[in-house]
Design a protein around this motif. Sequence first.
Motif, PDB file in Angstrom:
ATOM      1  N   LYS A  22      -9.643  -1.960  -0.248  1.00  0.00           N
ATOM      2  CA  LYS A  22      -9.835  -0.569  -0.673  1.00  0.00           C
ATOM      3  C   LYS A  22      -8.865   0.368   0.047  1.00  0.00           C
ATOM      4  O   LYS A  22      -8.258   1.240  -0.553  1.00  0.00           O
ATOM      5  N   LEU A  23      -8.714   0.138   1.372  1.00  0.00           N
ATOM      6  CA  LEU A  23      -7.822   1.007   2.140  1.00  0.00           C
ATOM      7  C   LEU A  23      -6.371   0.843   1.690  1.00  0.00           C
ATOM      8  O   LEU A  23      -5.643   1.816   1.508  1.00  0.00           O
ATOM      9  N   GLY A  30      -5.838   2.365  -1.563  1.00  0.00           N
ATOM     10  CA  GLY A  30      -5.792   3.805  -1.353  1.00  0.00           C
ATOM     11  C   GLY A  30      -4.416   4.251  -0.874  1.00  0.00           C
ATOM     12  O   GLY A  30      -3.977   5.362  -1.129  1.00  0.00           O
ATOM     13  N   ALA A  31      -3.740   3.348  -0.136  1.00  0.00           N
ATOM     14  CA  ALA A  31      -2.415   3.695   0.370  1.00  0.00           C
ATOM     15  C   ALA A  31      -1.321   3.347  -0.634  1.00  0.00           C
ATOM     16  O   ALA A  31      -0.130   3.417  -0.310  1.00  0.00           O
ATOM     17  N   ASP A  49     -12.772  -6.933   1.645  1.00  0.00           N
ATOM     18  CA  ASP A  49     -13.089  -5.894   0.672  1.00  0.00           C
ATOM     19  C   ASP A  49     -12.647  -4.518   1.163  1.00  0.00           C
ATOM     20  O   ASP A  49     -12.013  -3.759   0.446  1.00  0.00           O
ATOM     21  N   ALA A  50     -12.997  -4.226   2.419  1.00  0.00           N
ATOM     22  CA  ALA A  50     -12.655  -2.907   2.954  1.00  0.00           C
ATOM     23  C   ALA A  50     -11.143  -2.759   3.074  1.00  0.00           C
ATOM     24  O   ALA A  50     -10.582  -1.705   2.763  1.00  0.00           O
ATOM     25  N   SER A  51     -10.471  -3.852   3.529  1.00  0.00           N
ATOM     26  CA  SER A  51      -9.028  -3.776   3.677  1.00  0.00           C
ATOM     27  C   SER A  51      -8.366  -3.541   2.323  1.00  0.00           C
ATOM     28  O   SER A  51      -7.414  -2.785   2.199  1.00  0.00           O
TER      29      SER A  51
END
Lengths: 1077, 128
Positions: B19-20, B23-24, B15-17
């Motif tokens: 989002k990051l 974002g990129a 999940d966090a990956s």
Amino acid sequence: MHVSPSIDNVLIKALNSFDDYVFLLDEQGIIIFANIASEKKLGYTQEEFSGMNVLDVHPVDQRTQAGIIVQNMLAGTESVCPIPLITKSGEKVPVETKVSFLDLNEKKYILGISRDISRWINSNHQLFQSEEKFKKSFELSSRMMAISDLHTGEYIDVNEQFTMTTGFERHEVIGKSSTDLNLFKNPSRTYLIDELKKGKPVRGEEFEIYLSRKDQTILCLFDAIIFESDNHTYLITVAEDITEKKKNELALATSQKQLSQVLDGANDGFWDWNIQTGEVEFSSRWAEMIGYKLNELEHTVKFWEDIIHPDDKTFVFAEIAKHLEGKTKRYQSEHRVKAKDGTWVWILDRGKIVEFDQAKQPLRMVGTHSDITEKKLAEEKLLYRESFEKLINEVATTMINIPLPGIDDQVEVLLEKTGKFIGVDRAYVFLMDASETEISNSHEWCKEDITPQKENLQNIPVSMMPWWMNRISEDQSINIEDVDKMPTEASVEKEILQAQEIKSLIVVPLMNKQRVIGFVGFDAVTEYRKWDSDTELLLRSAVIPITNALQRKESESAIENYKNHLQSLIKERTSELEASYKALNDSLGKLAKQNDELVKFKTIADKANYPILLLSSDGLVIYSNKMISQMAACPEQQLSKCNFIEEFVDHEGPNYNKFSQFIKRRSDISSLEITIVNRHGKKTPALANASAIFDKGGFLMFFVVSFTDLTERKKGEQELKVLWQAADHSASGIMITDNDNKILYINQQYALTCGYTFKELLGKTPKMLRSFKHTEEFYHQLSQSIKSGVTWKGRIINKKKDGTDYTEDDVISPVRNADGKITNFIAITRDVTHELRREQEIQQSEKLRSLGTLAGGIAHDFNNILQIVQVYTELIEFQEKKNTQIHDSIKEIIRACTRGKSMVNNILTYSRQGPNEMAPYSFDFLVKEIINIARPIYPSSVEILKNIEPTGTVYCDPVQIQQIIFNLFNNSIDAMNGKGTITVNLRKLENPEKGSEQDVLMQIIDNGKGMKKEVLDRVFDPFFTTKNVGEGTGLGLSTVFGIVKKHNAKIKIESQPGKGTRIDILFSSNQNTTSKA
Amino acid sequence: MKKILFVDDEKAFRDASRKLLEGAGYIVDTAMDGVDAESFLENNVYDFIITDIVMPRKEGIELILYIKQNNIQSKIIAISGGGRATAYEYLTMAKAFKADAILSKPYSFSELISTLKRLSSDSPNPES
């Protein structure tokens, strides 16, 4: 013909009449019936067909695809399957197949009809007979097809695939030749025609075609035939674009090659097993690992199975079976395989199924072989060594605590334990006699059914075995693998050993203070044995307790003798004195009563069993008894009236003057030591007693003189001297105190241990040696215990003169006099400091090893957890772009994650058991290089000085050497608070320490804050750190220690608080010694 | 925009990956293991596949083999927390089976991004 009875005979007849190949299948695709045309073409009998999967009559590499198409056809999404059939002998039959469901007798079957299409390609006749079909296939074929005039080369017709592939419109092609279209780069068409003119069709030729419209070159597979019609000769070419296919094949081959290269690079052998055919591809490294060349291997799984060690086979096959059955995710096994030269190589074998067939059966398994022989041998050796050392320590401890009478039994227990451990049939001790001319078997242990030899081996002259005794006296071991092959100069010894049926033996000397006192031997009688130098060394330390025990026995019995002797002397003397005083009292009493005292006295004196004289007031003999005559070797008559003192007392001897004056002084003398000289000049030591006897009126009547012969006692004293000497030279330390605890005596060994001389300790108390490691209570209890008359046994830590501590095992016993009163204490001690240190070293390495195992287990999960922490931190950073306060905190968290990762890496490096990456490297060059890499990492406030001299090569793992240097630099920089100088010295020692294998010295010196002794003692403990929580892992130095150990190097740390730290690491430039480690 | 398939069995990490990476500027699908990933691959084309190695049901090495066997052109980045003996054990294997890049966990997001950029410029993917 075996056909399911449910199938109608009529149906069978109908199917048999077809020229097409017809198959009747059940719903699982199993053939129930195949028609005659199929039998003839494919070469199987009806029996063979029955039960086969229909996919089995398709080419192996197209079965999967065929299965899918069949499913699609049954589902109605595809109408025809173009995949060829394959005959029993492996020839392809081009067909188009259609399948449909068939309901017979309420059961569902699948009917497959394959129409042979080879005729369309191969036969002109057939072609024209079924022009319609040809046209259709010409149009629809997925291959490029073209009809051209053989002579002009002009295209007459091309199909859709041709235009699609080439990019030309149909009308652009018709009427042009391939040359016009610039299709072939080389005269391929000419070649085709030449071939065809030889009378046979061209099949499967590969040519490149240039597509000018696409500016692209493709590779095609060509079939071509000639046919004639309307007086024209035509050429039909069929071409298939195989560019992609070829590329994939190439890529696959390359990737396989690369894979094996990668694995070869990793020093691993590679295998690729086709499970269904049993063929195995091996890499050259795989072969090399077991001493073969690649072309010497049989590439079958059987070859691989055959070379596995018989004891390992069951395990290996079970592990493979588990993986093939899907019970394990991976196959892994450590086992032995036989190399070409017959030796066994330890292999770590890992593998995994990488392909399954349609029926989910494993098809292909690949894996690697790593050579772990060195690791295994090192493990075995370490285990052997550790258990041997444990055994030695255990036996030695028992030996110390055993009371004197049990020592011989314990020596035999030691022989038994050691003998069983190294696997021999007999173990024994030989001791030399005092004159060193004879040896005798003193202790022996034999395995069951082995004949004892002890009785036969007594008082053997040393001169009988010159070769043997020469070696022993030079403190050398004797290690013989085969007695029959002993050198000629040892022929006498050989005969003796052969007479005892000894096959192999190992013998180590028993040494006491550089002097050989005997030897301990171990015989193999039933089979040949071989011992390495490690075992030899361990045996040498194993027999030290024997020397100590025998020494202890000697010195303890010497002291026992001394005690007994003292007691008997006292008893003897007391009784003598009692007797003489009694006699004197009696006679004096009588003298007082009677007048003719003299007569009476003479009567008594005659009977006395010691020498008695009566002297007149001027010293002349009035009377002498028989004992005097004996002592003086002079008859009684001649003694009468002579001046006894003048003539028979040695003027040169002790106390002559004092003794001669008693006559003048008329005083008494008691127990004065003098020497009597007899007529022949023989001297006898004696104690003299004299009394003046007065009459009632107080006038001197005469002197009574008696003597005690001291000859026996003097002899005793001499013996005592010898005993003291024994105590003096004992291997155990001995201390004797009086009952006020004042030190009366210490022997040489004790002086050596504590560092004080006898003079320095004489008259002091053992308090001088206290280390403050024990409580007052401890000393109090010790003192109470011995004063109450109980022997105290235990371990005491004392302090040497130089201030260092040492540990001794003590037995302290009280000594009592004849009255039972305690007069002295004797302490027999043994310095166990070194033994304890060795024990601690073993414990240290155990501790580190278990840490490694633990770390290996958690590393993967731990890194994954760190990753989650890190990624969320980064997410917060991303989401809170503007909040600079959060950014600082985030940096700290990310820094912590990075540190966590490097900690895991450190642990893994420490515990890494993987294949050795050791190789010879030019060491000075390597170290220089590493420092150059390190330089930019560290702040410029740290100066790094290099004094690097050429060292030659060192066998090492450069990554690990780098880790040593980095870890030590990190510590130094922390100790200097980021500011100071690190000096790195590297040189080859010209005169390495004697007996040491290490000769390349690397020093890393800093001027940081240094370490106290308490810290120094613990620096190699894992997780021990002086840094604040969160600053260091406490693994840096343990990792260094691990690497140093792996390189068979030595490390030493010296540090002074406030001044700095110096670390010396000694490597070995000798590859043999390093690779042994 | 480049498409990424991110495969890892740890949901929080996925999940966090995602989002990051989003974002990129990437389009991201996530899968929980090899089996899940294969169903994504049947219907989608990705520029990158980032895969963990140790996963339930079907693990990363098997997924890489599947990708290669089916001639899927995506660049592969293998990620792992390491094995029992060395930190790179599984990753070396991934490399041997032709993963385009490897990253050992824990890696930083910037490391991942620079790897993605390097792979894009290395040899431009003909399909993109």
